[in-house]
Design a protein around this motif. Structure first.
Motif, PDB file in Angstrom:
ATOM      1  N   UNK A   1      -3.005  -5.235  10.620  1.00  0.00           N
ATOM      2  CA  UNK A   1      -1.683  -4.277  11.043  1.00  0.00           C
ATOM      3  C   UNK A   1      -1.080  -3.660   9.706  1.00  0.00           C
ATOM      4  N   UNK A   2      -0.463  -2.503   9.769  1.00  0.00           N
ATOM      5  CA  UNK A   2       0.468  -2.131   8.796  1.00  0.00           C
ATOM      6  C   UNK A   2       1.839  -1.878   9.224  1.00  0.00           C
ATOM      7  N   UNK A   3       2.668  -2.514   8.296  1.00  0.00           N
ATOM      8  CA  UNK A   3       4.023  -2.447   8.872  1.00  0.00           C
ATOM      9  C   UNK A   3       4.790  -1.543   7.586  1.00  0.00           C
ATOM     10  N   UNK A   4       6.213  -1.321   7.933  1.00  0.00           N
ATOM     11  CA  UNK A   4       7.011  -0.628   6.957  1.00  0.00           C
ATOM     12  C   UNK A   4       8.575  -1.228   7.309  1.00  0.00           C
ATOM     13  N   UNK A   5       9.141  -2.111   6.382  1.00  0.00           N
ATOM     14  CA  UNK A   5      10.140  -2.824   6.777  1.00  0.00           C
ATOM     15  C   UNK A   5       9.940  -3.787   7.891  1.00  0.00           C
ATOM     16  N   UNK A   6      10.951  -3.605   9.007  1.00  0.00           N
ATOM     17  CA  UNK A   6      10.831  -4.503  10.074  1.00  0.00           C
ATOM     18  C   UNK A   6      10.123  -3.907  11.257  1.00  0.00           C
ATOM     19  N   UNK A   7       9.489  -2.602  10.825  1.00  0.00           N
ATOM     20  CA  UNK A   7       8.806  -1.735  11.990  1.00  0.00           C
ATOM     21  C   UNK A   7       7.223  -1.906  11.842  1.00  0.00           C
TER      22      UNK A   7
ATOM     23  N   UNK B   1       4.205   1.322   2.420  1.00  0.00           N
ATOM     24  CA  UNK B   1       3.844   0.319   3.668  1.00  0.00           C
ATOM     25  C   UNK B   1       3.391  -0.826   3.188  1.00  0.00           C
ATOM     26  N   UNK B   2       3.006  -1.802   4.029  1.00  0.00           N
ATOM     27  CA  UNK B   2       2.890  -3.114   3.969  1.00  0.00           C
ATOM     28  C   UNK B   2       1.782  -3.575   4.718  1.00  0.00           C
ATOM     29  N   UNK B   3       0.608  -4.313   4.355  1.00  0.00           N
ATOM     30  CA  UNK B   3      -0.520  -4.803   5.289  1.00  0.00           C
ATOM     31  C   UNK B   3      -0.282  -6.163   5.250  1.00  0.00           C
ATOM     32  N   UNK B   4       0.293  -6.680   6.443  1.00  0.00           N
ATOM     33  CA  UNK B   4       0.528  -8.261   6.457  1.00  0.00           C
ATOM     34  C   UNK B   4      -0.742  -9.179   6.397  1.00  0.00           C
ATOM     35  N   UNK B   5      -0.738 -10.331   5.770  1.00  0.00           N
ATOM     36  CA  UNK B   5      -1.866 -11.143   5.781  1.00  0.00           C
ATOM     37  C   UNK B   5      -2.247 -11.608   7.229  1.00  0.00           C
TER      38      UNK B   5
ATOM     39  N   UNK C   1       0.760  -1.216   0.046  1.00  0.00           N
ATOM     40  CA  UNK C   1       0.029   0.097  -0.078  1.00  0.00           C
ATOM     41  C   UNK C   1       0.896   1.160  -0.184  1.00  0.00           C
ATOM     42  N   UNK C   2       0.033   2.447  -0.402  1.00  0.00           N
ATOM     43  CA  UNK C   2       0.953   3.722  -0.278  1.00  0.00           C
ATOM     44  C   UNK C   2       0.210   4.724   0.747  1.00  0.00           C
ATOM     45  N   UNK C   3       0.775   5.365   1.378  1.00  0.00           N
ATOM     46  CA  UNK C   3       0.164   6.349   2.164  1.00  0.00           C
ATOM     47  C   UNK C   3      -0.091   7.738   1.302  1.00  0.00           C
ATOM     48  N   UNK C   4      -1.365   7.745   1.431  1.00  0.00           N
ATOM     49  CA  UNK C   4      -1.985   9.172   0.108  1.00  0.00           C
ATOM     50  C   UNK C   4      -2.345  10.076   1.364  1.00  0.00           C
ATOM     51  N   UNK C   5      -2.277  10.140   2.597  1.00  0.00           N
ATOM     52  CA  UNK C   5      -2.973  11.097   3.302  1.00  0.00           C
ATOM     53  C   UNK C   5      -2.726  11.072   4.891  1.00  0.00           C
ATOM     54  N   UNK C   6      -2.877  12.078   5.533  1.00  0.00           N
ATOM     55  CA  UNK C   6      -2.639  11.901   6.931  1.00  0.00           C
ATOM     56  C   UNK C   6      -3.923  13.015   7.452  1.00  0.00           C
ATOM     57  N   UNK C   7      -3.790  13.049   8.859  1.00  0.00           N
ATOM     58  CA  UNK C   7      -5.072  13.755   9.490  1.00  0.00           C
ATOM     59  C   UNK C   7      -4.711  15.243   9.190  1.00  0.00           C
ATOM     60  N   UNK C   8      -5.315  16.024   8.597  1.00  0.00           N
ATOM     61  CA  UNK C   8      -5.215  17.267   8.373  1.00  0.00           C
ATOM     62  C   UNK C   8      -5.102  18.227   9.715  1.00  0.00           C
ATOM     63  N   UNK C   9      -6.201  17.599  10.725  1.00  0.00           N
ATOM     64  CA  UNK C   9      -6.080  18.464  11.570  1.00  0.00           C
ATOM     65  C   UNK C   9      -4.922  18.492  12.855  1.00  0.00           C
ATOM     66  N   UNK C  10      -4.182  17.303  12.572  1.00  0.00           N
ATOM     67  CA  UNK C  10      -3.255  16.939  13.645  1.00  0.00           C
ATOM     68  C   UNK C  10      -3.517  16.636  14.982  1.00  0.00           C
ATOM     69  N   UNK C  11      -4.902  16.291  15.114  1.00  0.00           N
ATOM     70  CA  UNK C  11      -5.174  15.768  16.394  1.00  0.00           C
ATOM     71  C   UNK C  11      -5.084  14.264  16.570  1.00  0.00           C
ATOM     72  N   UNK C  12      -4.978  13.683  15.598  1.00  0.00           N
ATOM     73  CA  UNK C  12      -5.120  12.243  15.517  1.00  0.00           C
ATOM     74  C   UNK C  12      -3.792  11.771  14.422  1.00  0.00           C
ATOM     75  N   UNK C  13      -3.167  10.694  15.034  1.00  0.00           N
ATOM     76  CA  UNK C  13      -2.100  10.069  14.323  1.00  0.00           C
ATOM     77  C   UNK C  13      -2.697   8.979  13.070  1.00  0.00           C
TER      78      UNK C  13
END
Length: 306
Positions: free
Chosen positions: A158-164, A289-293, A129-141
């Protein structure tokens, strides 16, 4: 020569007499044994053994002629039976496929004997997957991803990026989904220490860019600088993904819920270890990122139980 012939005849006569007496004895005692044991008598068993093949052939021929006559006289009934048989065959095929899938999952769970095998399996079958947006208000991550239900993503993955570990999927649309990252206040994951291997507790986001474990598991060996990794669970993220690094471990009194009817005074509250950590992944810079099975013992097993 004549003496030898007479001897053979005598032996044959005696053998015939003995066999006749045995048959008579069986015929007399067989009804008594049948009454005592419930088994058929000897003559009945002999008759059944001799007549059984003929009776089976006659039954099959009669049944075949009867079905043929009904099919000629009532063709609609034959068509109805054909439809029923086709439906039964389809149900049987579906049940066979489900049974095969369950057998495959069971065999796979038997092969996944260590955490590394489970992690490799989940990551290899994951969804890019690709991250195409974030919370514009900044109140939530929050993170908006470019794939959704049509790609096989479900709520709770879950959502992972590399070993994280990066976060958990919260809302799923048809073509996109929204996940809260590990620093969000709604995030939680079971963790253990990479150094000691001990289970340390549930890591939660503090909503301000950090992580915390409100109550470290009793007896867990956790220190400053330890790397927290995900623990193997049925419904959680893949094991051994990095979550964060412990910055501080503090000893304090436990905080009781506000709804407690009989709160304890502060001096009587038990002391617990609290750990504070920072995430290992730079959430703000992640673009891919990656969404594990799901794990083999997770969603599929639950559907089978339901």
């Amino acid at each position: 020569m004549r003496a030898e012939r007479r001897g053979d005849r005598r032996r044959q006569v005696w053998a015939l007499v003995i066999v006749s007496l045995a048959v008579i004895q069986l015929a007399r005692s067989s009804p008594r044994a049948a009454e005592a044991t419930g088994r058929p008598t000897m003559p009945e068993r002999v008759t059944a053994a001799l007549c059984g093949p003929v009776q089976r052939l006659g039954f099959r021929a009669t049944s075949g002629l009867r079905d043929l006559g009904l099919a000629i006289a009532y063709p609609r009934r034959l068509l109805a039976e054909t439809d029923q048989l086709e439906a039964l065959a389809a149900e049987t095929d579906a049940a066979t496929q489900q049974l095969g899938a369950r057998i495959e999952d069971a065999e796979l769970r038997e092969r996944l004997v260590i955490d590394a095998d489970q992690m490799t399996h989940q990551l290899d079958r994951g969804i890019d997957v690709r991250v195409i947006g974030r919370d514009p208000t900044g109140r939530r991550a929050l993170l908006q991803l470019d794939k959704g239900a049509t790609a096989g993503i479900e709520r709770g993955m879950s959502v992972a990026t590399g070993p994280h570990l990066l976060g958990t999927v919260d809302r799923v649309n048809r073509s996109t989904c929204v996940a809260y990252s590990l620093t969000d206040a709604h995030f939680s994951a079971e963790a253990r220490s990479m150094r000691s291997g001990d289970y340390v507790g549930t890591v939660v986001g503090d909503g301000g860019g950090g992580l915390s474990i409100d109550a470290v598991a009793p007896g867990a060996d956790v220190r400053e600088g330890d790397v927290l990794i995900t623990a193997a669970t049925t419904h959680g993220p893949p094991p051994d993904l990095r979550i964060g690094v412990v910055e501080r471990v503090a000893l304090g009194q436990s905080v009781l819920p506000e709804s407690d009817d009989r709160p304890l005074p502060p001096e009587n509250r038990p002391y617990v270890l609290t750990a504070y950590a920072v995430p290992t992944a730079d959430v703000d810079r992640v673009r891919v990122a990656l969404v594990p099975a799901p794990s083999p013992g997770g969603a599929a097993a639950d559907e089978g139980e339901e």
